[in-house]
Structures are given as structure tokens and as C-alpha cells.
Design an enzyme around this catalytic site. Structure first.
Site, mmCIF file in Angstrom:
data_model
loop_
_atom_site.group_PDB
_atom_site.id
_atom_site.type_symbol
_atom_site.label_atom_id
_atom_site.label_comp_id
_atom_site.label_asym_id
_atom_site.label_seq_id
_atom_site.Cartn_x
_atom_site.Cartn_y
_atom_site.Cartn_z
ATOM 1 C CG HIS A 96 39.031 44.220 40.309
ATOM 2 N ND1 HIS A 96 38.321 43.758 39.229
ATOM 3 C CD2 HIS A 96 39.786 45.262 39.859
ATOM 4 C CE1 HIS A 96 38.638 44.492 38.164
ATOM 5 N NE2 HIS A 96 39.515 45.399 38.515
ATOM 6 C CG ASN A 114 33.786 39.265 40.243
ATOM 7 O OD1 ASN A 114 34.387 39.988 41.028
ATOM 8 N ND2 ASN A 114 33.768 39.497 38.941
#
Length: 234
Positions: free
Chosen positions: A76, A108
Site C-alpha cells: 500500500h 512491507n
């Protein structure tokens, strides 16, 4: 008989705005405005699924199959945790136009996530937090020459894998502004690494990304973010 481009799609969502790069199948940037109030909510990410963005023509989209067994996470740019206001806002963060291939373990799922939390926590000290995130494709030196090299995932190859990622953060308290920028390699980063190791001049990110951030502000009147708050993870 027509303008060939280049074309970047501007997309406005509930919690963010983004510019999507059709050639790289990645966002150029994703911008957010965070406050204590707009971070509140009860939307649950377990009710959201990763989806291709139908606002992008099929031939220029990132596809779900591109990530399958690629070895990369769908990372994201606007975090799901920033979009708890309602289910629609949460689901929009799972569109692939908000994603880019990121190393999973150590990045991440770890260091990048800690940086996201750091940005959210700034709302406890400042009235407004503006964050712009995105990918970078930085050169490496080999044999005395410089090259830009990045992997492309998908079969056939479709989505570029950035070498680095940036976050440019502007905070406002009353009439005072502070600005900072962080550039991180797309690889596992030891949790003990100080965030300040990735603190770079905003101009460095601007030159690398081909972008200009917060150009309506007079830079000489803006203080460095890390002089205004402690740039570290809890």
C-alpha cells in the site's frame, strides 16, 4: 489527429489522491491528509479484497495475476490503517492503483509499516499531516557506469518493481510548518536501523521522482521535520 501522451491517470478517492503511471503500472505518487479525526473509524481490512482498478484501461492496468508467485507483496502507498472511516474508504486502499511491488518480510510487513505508523502518530502532535508516498527507480553503478535496473513482474512482464520508495511529510501546527522526506530501499531493513538514516533533503526526492512537493509553501519559512519532532519508531 490526437495527443499520444504520456498519460498519467489522476484518481481521487475518499482518503487519498493518486497519479497512476500507465507505463510502469505503478502510482507516481499517492497523497493523503491525516488528522486525528479522519483517522477514526471502525472499518475492518478483513472485509476488503485486492482488486484491479477499472478506471484504468485494461492494457495499462496492474493485474492481480502479475503479483501471483512474484515474491513481492502488494504494498500500500496509502495504508489501509489510514482509511478506517468507512468500508468504502478501506476498500479503495486495496485497488491496485494504490499498490506497488514491495519486498515482504523486513520491509512491507515491518520497516515500511513502522514508517506508516510514525506518520499516523504525528497527528497526535500536529493539527494536520500531509503525506505523499511513491516509488523511485534509482541508478546503480557498475563497471564505472550508471544504470537504472529494475525487475518487472507478471507473465508477460507488466508491473515494474521500484528500487526505492519515498515519503514526503508536511506537518502544520497553527501557522507553523515542518517538512521532511525519507527514501528507503526496497529490501529488508533491520528493525534497529534508525529512521534518520533515510532522512534526505526533499530536493533529492524531487529530482529523482521528477516531482515538486508543496510548491505553494515558501521553503525558507519551513523547518525540518526531524528538528521539530523525534524521527524514530516507538
Amino acid at each position: 489527429y490526437g495527443y499520444p501522451g504520456p498519460v498519467s491517470d489522476f484518481l481521487l478517492r475518499s482518503r487519498y489522491a493518486t497519479s497512476f503511471n500507465r507505463a510502469l503500472r505503478n502510482p507516481n505518487w499517492v497523497a493523503e491528509h491525516l488528522t486525528l479525526a479522519n483517522l477514526n473509524g471502525t472499518a475492518d481490512r478483513t472485509n476488503a479484497d485486492f482488486k484491479e482498478d477499472k478506471d484504468i484501461p485494461v492494457m495499462f492496468r496492474a493485474h492481480l495475476k502479475d503479483y501471483y508467485r512474484s515474491g513481492f507483496d502488494r504494498g500500500h502507498m496509502c495504508p489501509a490503517a489510514d482509511a478506517k472511516k468507512d468500508d468504502q474508504a478501506m476498500k479503495e486502499t486495496f485497488l491496485l492503483t494504490n499498490m506497488t511491488p514491495q519486498v515482504g518480510v523486513g520491509f512491507n510487513r515491518n520497516y515500511w509499516a513502522y514508517l506508516e505508523a510514525f506518520v499516523r502518530d504525528l497527528t497526535k502532535s500536529f493539527d494536520d499531516v500531509y503525506c505523499i508516498s511513491g516509488p523511485l527507480y534509482l541508478p546503480v553503478q557498475e563497471d564505472g557506469k550508471w544504470y537504472v535496473k529494475y525487475q518487472v513482474i507478471g507473465n508477460p512482464p507488466n508491473v515494474a518493481v521500484p528500487t526505492h520508495f519515498f515519503k514526503v511529510v508536511l506537518v502544520k501546527q497553527g501557522s507553523d510548518f515542518s517538512l521532511g522526506a525519507f527514501a528507503l530501499p526496497n529490501k529488508a531493513i533491520d528493525n534497529s536501523t534508525p529512521l534518520t538514516d533515510f532522512d534526505v533533503p526533499v530536493e533529492t526526492v524531487e529530482k529523482a521522482a521528477g516531482l515538486v512537493f508543496f510548491d505553494k509553501l515558501e521553503r525558507t519559512s519551513v523547518t525540518p521535520l526531524c528538528s521539530k519532532t523525534k524521527c524514530s519508531f516507538k
